[in-house]
Write an enzyme that holds these catalytic residues in place. Structure first.
Site, PDB file in Angstrom:
ATOM      1  N   ASP A  97      34.574 -53.731   3.055  1.00 29.97           N
ATOM      2  CA  ASP A  97      34.779 -55.315   3.024  1.00 29.97           C
ATOM      3  C   ASP A  97      36.297 -55.480   2.635  1.00 29.97           C
ATOM      4  O   ASP A  97      36.642 -56.522   2.447  1.00 29.97           O
ATOM      5  CB  ASP A  97      34.016 -55.529   1.606  1.00 29.97           C
ATOM      6  CG  ASP A  97      34.558 -54.612   0.546  1.00 29.97           C
ATOM      7  OD1 ASP A  97      35.682 -54.073   0.697  1.00 29.97           O
ATOM      8  OD2 ASP A  97      34.126 -54.724  -0.538  1.00 29.97           O
ATOM      9  N   GLU A 119      28.661 -49.117   5.245  1.00 30.43           N
ATOM     10  CA  GLU A 119      28.243 -49.375   3.929  1.00 30.43           C
ATOM     11  C   GLU A 119      28.150 -50.894   3.753  1.00 30.43           C
ATOM     12  O   GLU A 119      28.677 -51.784   3.431  1.00 30.43           O
ATOM     13  CB  GLU A 119      29.862 -49.193   3.067  1.00 30.43           C
ATOM     14  CG  GLU A 119      29.342 -49.516   1.374  1.00 30.43           C
ATOM     15  CD  GLU A 119      30.680 -49.345   0.473  1.00 30.43           C
ATOM     16  OE1 GLU A 119      31.423 -50.317   0.417  1.00 30.43           O
ATOM     17  OE2 GLU A 119      30.891 -48.152   0.288  1.00 30.43           O
ATOM     18  N   GLU A 133      36.700 -59.877  -0.720  1.00 24.65           N
ATOM     19  CA  GLU A 133      35.842 -58.770  -0.332  1.00 24.65           C
ATOM     20  C   GLU A 133      34.646 -59.412   0.087  1.00 24.65           C
ATOM     21  O   GLU A 133      33.889 -59.096   0.946  1.00 24.65           O
ATOM     22  CB  GLU A 133      36.021 -57.612  -1.189  1.00 24.65           C
ATOM     23  CG  GLU A 133      37.167 -56.809  -1.252  1.00 24.65           C
ATOM     24  CD  GLU A 133      38.325 -57.225  -2.040  1.00 24.65           C
ATOM     25  OE1 GLU A 133      37.815 -58.374  -2.816  1.00 24.65           O
ATOM     26  OE2 GLU A 133      39.323 -56.868  -2.194  1.00 24.65           O
ATOM     27  N   HIS A 222      43.032 -52.883  -9.723  1.00 22.97           N
ATOM     28  CA  HIS A 222      43.761 -53.506  -8.341  1.00 22.97           C
ATOM     29  C   HIS A 222      43.158 -54.759  -7.794  1.00 22.97           C
ATOM     30  O   HIS A 222      43.680 -55.092  -6.997  1.00 22.97           O
ATOM     31  CB  HIS A 222      44.034 -52.576  -7.251  1.00 22.97           C
ATOM     32  CG  HIS A 222      42.467 -52.207  -6.652  1.00 22.97           C
ATOM     33  ND1 HIS A 222      42.215 -53.081  -5.575  1.00 22.97           N
ATOM     34  CD2 HIS A 222      41.605 -51.190  -6.776  1.00 22.97           C
ATOM     35  CE1 HIS A 222      40.912 -52.674  -5.257  1.00 22.97           C
ATOM     36  NE2 HIS A 222      40.560 -51.601  -5.836  1.00 22.97           N
ATOM     37  N   ARG A 224      42.286 -58.232  -6.695  1.00 18.60           N
ATOM     38  CA  ARG A 224      43.425 -59.534  -6.473  1.00 18.60           C
ATOM     39  C   ARG A 224      42.878 -60.632  -7.468  1.00 18.60           C
ATOM     40  O   ARG A 224      43.726 -61.185  -8.109  1.00 18.60           O
ATOM     41  CB  ARG A 224      42.979 -60.128  -5.149  1.00 18.60           C
ATOM     42  CG  ARG A 224      44.154 -59.398  -4.242  1.00 18.60           C
ATOM     43  CD  ARG A 224      43.954 -60.085  -2.820  1.00 18.60           C
ATOM     44  NE  ARG A 224      45.070 -59.778  -1.871  1.00 18.60           N
ATOM     45  CZ  ARG A 224      45.429 -58.789  -1.475  1.00 18.60           C
ATOM     46  NH1 ARG A 224      44.818 -57.741  -1.442  1.00 18.60           N
ATOM     47  NH2 ARG A 224      46.659 -58.875  -0.703  1.00 18.60           N
ATOM     48  N   HIS A 255      48.027 -48.386  -9.037  1.00 24.02           N
ATOM     49  CA  HIS A 255      47.928 -48.773  -7.614  1.00 24.02           C
ATOM     50  C   HIS A 255      49.309 -48.970  -7.252  1.00 24.02           C
ATOM     51  O   HIS A 255      50.027 -49.603  -8.015  1.00 24.02           O
ATOM     52  CB  HIS A 255      46.959 -49.965  -7.414  1.00 24.02           C
ATOM     53  CG  HIS A 255      46.396 -50.136  -6.073  1.00 24.02           C
ATOM     54  ND1 HIS A 255      47.371 -50.894  -5.317  1.00 24.02           N
ATOM     55  CD2 HIS A 255      45.491 -49.922  -5.475  1.00 24.02           C
ATOM     56  CE1 HIS A 255      46.838 -51.151  -4.070  1.00 24.02           C
ATOM     57  NE2 HIS A 255      45.817 -50.512  -4.068  1.00 24.02           N
TER      58      HIS A 255
HETATM   59  C1  UD1 Z   1      43.021 -53.486  -0.543  1.00 22.77           C
HETATM   60  C2  UD1 Z   1      41.869 -54.119  -0.004  1.00 22.77           C
HETATM   61  C3  UD1 Z   1      40.798 -54.220  -0.969  1.00 22.77           C
HETATM   62  C4  UD1 Z   1      40.438 -52.621  -1.544  1.00 22.77           C
HETATM   63  C5  UD1 Z   1      41.581 -52.164  -1.778  1.00 22.77           C
HETATM   64  C6  UD1 Z   1      41.712 -50.554  -1.865  1.00 22.77           C
HETATM   65  C7  UD1 Z   1      42.106 -56.521   1.147  1.00 22.77           C
HETATM   66  C8  UD1 Z   1      42.151 -57.889   1.344  1.00 22.77           C
HETATM   67  N1  UD1 Z   1      41.971 -55.610   0.087  1.00 22.77           N
HETATM   68  O1  UD1 Z   1      43.625 -54.165  -1.375  1.00 22.77           O
HETATM   69  O2  UD1 Z   1      39.546 -54.612  -0.554  1.00 22.77           O
HETATM   70  O3  UD1 Z   1      39.592 -52.544  -2.511  1.00 22.77           O
HETATM   71  O4  UD1 Z   1      42.735 -52.368  -0.801  1.00 22.77           O
HETATM   72  O5  UD1 Z   1      42.879 -49.807  -2.713  1.00 22.77           O
HETATM   73  O6  UD1 Z   1      41.694 -55.699   2.187  1.00 22.77           O
HETATM   74  N2  UD1 Z   1      51.065 -50.537  -1.038  1.00 22.77           N
HETATM   75  C9  UD1 Z   1      51.912 -49.638  -0.773  1.00 22.77           C
HETATM   76  N3  UD1 Z   1      51.505 -48.503  -0.284  1.00 22.77           N
HETATM   77  C10 UD1 Z   1      50.134 -48.250  -0.201  1.00 22.77           C
HETATM   78  C11 UD1 Z   1      49.284 -49.223  -0.265  1.00 22.77           C
HETATM   79  C12 UD1 Z   1      49.636 -50.308  -1.056  1.00 22.77           C
HETATM   80  O7  UD1 Z   1      53.189 -49.671  -1.016  1.00 22.77           O
HETATM   81  O8  UD1 Z   1      49.834 -47.047   0.231  1.00 22.77           O
HETATM   82  C13 UD1 Z   1      51.405 -51.751  -1.550  1.00 22.77           C
HETATM   83  C14 UD1 Z   1      52.267 -52.669  -0.748  1.00 22.77           C
HETATM   84  O9  UD1 Z   1      53.176 -53.484  -1.131  1.00 22.77           O
HETATM   85  C15 UD1 Z   1      51.085 -53.620  -0.115  1.00 22.77           C
HETATM   86  C16 UD1 Z   1      50.144 -53.995  -1.350  1.00 22.77           C
HETATM   87  O10 UD1 Z   1      50.166 -52.550  -2.204  1.00 22.77           O
HETATM   88  O11 UD1 Z   1      51.480 -54.988   0.233  1.00 22.77           O
HETATM   89  C17 UD1 Z   1      48.711 -54.436  -1.509  1.00 22.77           C
HETATM   90  O12 UD1 Z   1      48.014 -53.790  -0.530  1.00 22.77           O
HETATM   91  P1  UD1 Z   1      46.827 -54.571   0.125  1.00 22.77           P
HETATM   92  O13 UD1 Z   1      46.022 -53.695   1.298  1.00 22.77           O
HETATM   93  O14 UD1 Z   1      47.259 -56.051   0.506  1.00 22.77           O
HETATM   94  O15 UD1 Z   1      45.923 -55.111  -1.025  1.00 22.77           O
HETATM   95  P2  UD1 Z   1      44.970 -53.736  -1.862  1.00 22.77           P
HETATM   96  O16 UD1 Z   1      45.143 -54.694  -3.174  1.00 22.77           O
HETATM   97  O17 UD1 Z   1      45.590 -52.704  -1.967  1.00 22.77           O
HETATM   98  N1  UDP Z   2      41.371 -42.888  -5.873  1.00 21.39           N
HETATM   99  C1  UDP Z   2      42.481 -41.803  -5.575  1.00 21.39           C
HETATM  100  N2  UDP Z   2      43.414 -42.022  -6.254  1.00 21.39           N
HETATM  101  C2  UDP Z   2      43.714 -42.634  -7.582  1.00 21.39           C
HETATM  102  C3  UDP Z   2      42.735 -43.795  -7.824  1.00 21.39           C
HETATM  103  C4  UDP Z   2      41.546 -43.823  -7.029  1.00 21.39           C
HETATM  104  O1  UDP Z   2      42.184 -40.952  -4.799  1.00 21.39           O
HETATM  105  O2  UDP Z   2      44.754 -42.617  -8.084  1.00 21.39           O
HETATM  106  C5  UDP Z   2      40.087 -42.934  -5.319  1.00 21.39           C
HETATM  107  C6  UDP Z   2      38.852 -42.792  -5.814  1.00 21.39           C
HETATM  108  O3  UDP Z   2      38.317 -41.652  -6.288  1.00 21.39           O
HETATM  109  C7  UDP Z   2      37.868 -43.748  -4.701  1.00 21.39           C
HETATM  110  C8  UDP Z   2      38.960 -44.635  -4.013  1.00 21.39           C
HETATM  111  O4  UDP Z   2      40.304 -44.136  -4.244  1.00 21.39           O
HETATM  112  O5  UDP Z   2      37.320 -42.980  -3.964  1.00 21.39           O
HETATM  113  C9  UDP Z   2      38.628 -46.082  -4.813  1.00 21.39           C
HETATM  114  O6  UDP Z   2      39.846 -46.708  -4.410  1.00 21.39           O
HETATM  115  P1  UDP Z   2      40.234 -48.178  -4.981  1.00 21.39           P
HETATM  116  O7  UDP Z   2      39.690 -48.164  -6.176  1.00 21.39           O
HETATM  117  O8  UDP Z   2      41.806 -48.378  -4.502  1.00 21.39           O
HETATM  118  O9  UDP Z   2      39.201 -49.236  -3.787  1.00 21.39           O
HETATM  119  P2  UDP Z   2      37.663 -49.962  -3.937  1.00 21.39           P
HETATM  120  O10 UDP Z   2      36.998 -48.915  -4.059  1.00 21.39           O
HETATM  121  O11 UDP Z   2      37.791 -50.671  -5.172  1.00 21.39           O
HETATM  122  O12 UDP Z   2      37.865 -50.591  -2.767  1.00 21.39           O
END
Ligand code: UD1
Ligand code: UDP
Length: 383
Positions: A97, A119, A133, A222, A224, A255
Site C-alpha cells: 500500500d 499482500e 495507505e 511513523h 503520517r 524512523h
Molecule cells: C513510507 C510509506 C508507508 C510505509 C512506510 C514504511 C507512503 C506514502 N508511505 O512512509 O506506507 O508504511 O514508508 O516505513 O508510501 N527517510 C530517510 N531515509 C530512509 C527513509 C526515509 O531519510 O531510508 C526520511 C526522508 O526524509 C523521507 C522521509 O523519511 O523524505 C519520509 O519517507 P516517506 O517514504 O515519504 O514516508 P514514510 O513515513 O517512510
Molecule cells: N523494522 C526494522 N528496523 C526497525 C524497525 C522496523 O527492520 O528499526 C522492520 C520490521 O521488522 C518490519 C518492517 O520494518 O518488518 C516494518 O516497517 P515499518 O514499520 O517502517 O512499515 P509498515 O510495516 O508500517 O509499512
C-alpha cells in the site's frame, strides 16, 4: 520465458518482496527476474537489499529529505515510464500500500502491462486511516490483474469489491517467509549474534543492558496520520512510563522521517534518560533479534503486527483502526489508539499483570507458514 519486474521502494516492501525475488530466481529457465527499486527510502531500503543480497537492475533513486506525496508520486510515475519502456516486462509485481506500489501499478497500466499485487485485500475501509495507505491499496487492487491475498479475510474483502474468485490466490504473508529466513540465519551462524550486538551498540542500545536481562518494551512509530498531536501523546506516554517503571528499558529505534524525529525531540528535549533509548533505526536482522528479546511491542507499524505474533510477543497498536484484524481476533494484538492515558494504562497492565500478559503472549501466527513466496511462484509456473 516470462519477463518479470518486481518493483519496491520502502523498508517493509523490500523485506516482504525479498523472499519472492529469491524464489523466482531459482527458476532462471522459466523466468527472467528483474528488480526495480524506486528508492522511496534510501538507507532503510539499502540495508534490506544488502541483507538479502539483492542487486537491483534499476534504481530510480527518488528519495528527497522531507518528501511529500506529490514528490513521490511524480518521481515514481515518470521514472517507471522509462524503466517499463526499456525493460518491457510481461508482468509487474508490486507490494502492499505504499505510494511506490500504487504509482508503479498506474505506470504499468499506462503501458498495458498486467500487475500482480502481493499482500492484496487488506482494508480498514477508512480512507484517512491509515493515510494514504488505505486509498493506495484500494487503487492498486483496482489496477491489478492478479491478487495474492495473505489470508481468507483479505480474500473476502476483495470478493466484496467484485474481484473474481479465480483472480485471487490465498498465500499467507511473505513477511513470515522473511522472518523464518532471518531466524534461520541467526540460528545457523554463531558469528551473527556478535555482529548484531555491535550494530545495536552502534545504533545506541547498550549491550550490557541487553545481557542483564532487563525487561524491554520495543517501540516504533511513523504513520503520517499520527504526526502532530498523535506523536506528542505517544512520546509523553513513554516519558511517564519510563519514570514509573525504572526497571524496564524503553527502546525506540526511530524512523528516519524528520516529522517523527522532531516530535520525539520536542518531548524528550535532547535530555538523557536512564531507561529510554531513542536509537537509530535497526537493520532488519538486529531488529528481529531485539523483538525476540523484548517483552512486548508498542507500535503503529503494519509489518510488526504480523511478525510479533509469530514470535509470541504481544503488540499494542497505537492506531484507531487496523487492516490486520486476524491477530486482534487471535488475541496477540490490541488497538490502543494514541490517547496518552490509554497508552499508559495498557502498557502498565502488560507490565504489572501477568495474567493479561500471558493471555496475549501466545505464539499465534495467522499470517502463514513461511511458504507464501513459493505459492506465488507456483502460480506463475503453472499458468
Ligand atoms: C513510507 C510509506 C508507508 C510505509 C512506510 C514504511 C507512503 C506514502 N508511505 O512512509 O506506507 O508504511 O514508508 O516505513 O508510501 N527517510 C530517510 N531515509 C530512509 C527513509 C526515509 O531519510 O531510508 C526520511 C526522508 O526524509 C523521507 C522521509 O523519511 O523524505 C519520509 O519517507 P516517506 O517514504 O515519504 O514516508 P514514510 O513515513 O517512510
Ligand atoms: N523494522 C526494522 N528496523 C526497525 C524497525 C522496523 O527492520 O528499526 C522492520 C520490521 O521488522 C518490519 C518492517 O520494518 O518488518 C516494518 O516497517 P515499518 O514499520 O517502517 O512499515 P509498515 O510495516 O508500517 O509499512
Amino acid at each position: 520465458m516470462k519477463k518479470l519486474l518486481l518493483v519496491f521502494g520502502t523498508r517493509p516492501e523490500a523485506i516482504k518482496m525479498a523472499p519472492l525475488v529469491i524464489e523466482f530466481k531459482k527458476y532462471p529457465k522459466e523466468f527472467e527476474t528483474l528488480v526495480c527499486v524506486t528508492g522511496q527510502h534510501r538507507q532503510m531500503l539499502d540495508q534490506v537489499l544488502n541483507l538479502f543480497d539483492i542487486v537491483p537492475d534499476y534504481d530510480l533513486d527518488i528519495m528527497m529529505k522531507g518528501q511529500d506525496l506529490y514528490d513521490i508520486t511524480t518521481r515514481v510515475l515518470t521514472g517507471m515510464r522509462d524503466v517499463l519502456i526499456q525493460s518491457k516486462p510481461d508482468v509487474v509485481f508490486v507490494h502492499g500500500d505504499t505510494t511506490t506500489s500504487t504509482i508503479s501499478s498506474l505506470a504499468a497500466f499506462y503501458q498495458q502491462i498486467p500487475v500482480a499485487h502481493i499482500e492484496a485485500g487488506l482494508r480498514t475501509h477508512n480512507f484517512y486511516s491509515p493515510w494514504p495507505e488505505e486509498m493506495n491499496r484500494q487503487l492498486t487492487g483496482r489496477l491489478a490483474t492478479w491478487h495474492f491475498a495473505p489470508t481468507m479475510l483479505s480474500k473476502d474483502n476483495l470478493i466484496l469489491e467484485n474481484v473474481k474468485n479465480e483472480a485471487i490466490t490465498v498465500t499467507g504473508n511473505t513477511v513470515i517467509d522473511a522472518l523464518h529466513w532471518v531466524l534461520m540465519k541467526i540460528d545457523k551462524d554463531p558469528t551473527v549474534e556478535n555482529s548484531i550486538l555491535q550494530t545495536m551498540e552502534f545504533a545506541g542500545y547498550n549491550i550490557d543492558r541487553l545481557k542483564s536481562n532487563r525487561k524491554i518494551v520495543l517501540i516504533t512509530g511513523h504513520r503520517r496520520e499520527n504526526f502532530g498531536e498523535g506523536f506528542h501523546n505517544i512520546c509523553k506516554a513513554i516519558k511517564t512510563l519510563s519514570e514509573t517503571f525504572t526497571d524496564v528499558d524503553f527502546v525506540y529505534p526511530m524512523h528516519l522521517n524528520p516529522n517523527v524525529r522532531n516530535a520525539v525531540n520536542e518531548v524528550f528535549e535532547g535530555k538523557k534518560y536512564d531507561n529510554v533509548f531513542l536509537i537509530e533505526p535497526l537493520d532488519y536482522l538486529p531488529f528481529i533479534y531485539l523483538m525476540n528479546k523484548s517483552c512486548f511491542l508498542l507500535t503503529d507499524s503494519g509489518g510488526i503486527q504480523e511478525e510479533a505474533p509469530g514470535l509470541g510477543k504481544p503488540v499494542l497498536v497505537m492506531r484507531d483502526t487496523t487492516e490486520r484484524p486476524e491477530a486482534v481476533i487471535a488475541g496477540t494484538v490490541k488497538l490502543v489508539g494514541t490517547d496518552e492515558q490509554k497508552i499508559i494504562n495498557f502498557v502498565s497492565d502488560l507490565l504489572l499483570n501477568d495474567e493479561i500478559y500471558q493471555k496475549m503472549a501466545q505464539a499465534n501466527n495467522p499470517y502463514g507458514d513461511g511458504h507464501a513466496s513459493k505459492r506465488i511462484v507456483d502460480y506463475f509456473l503453472n499458468s
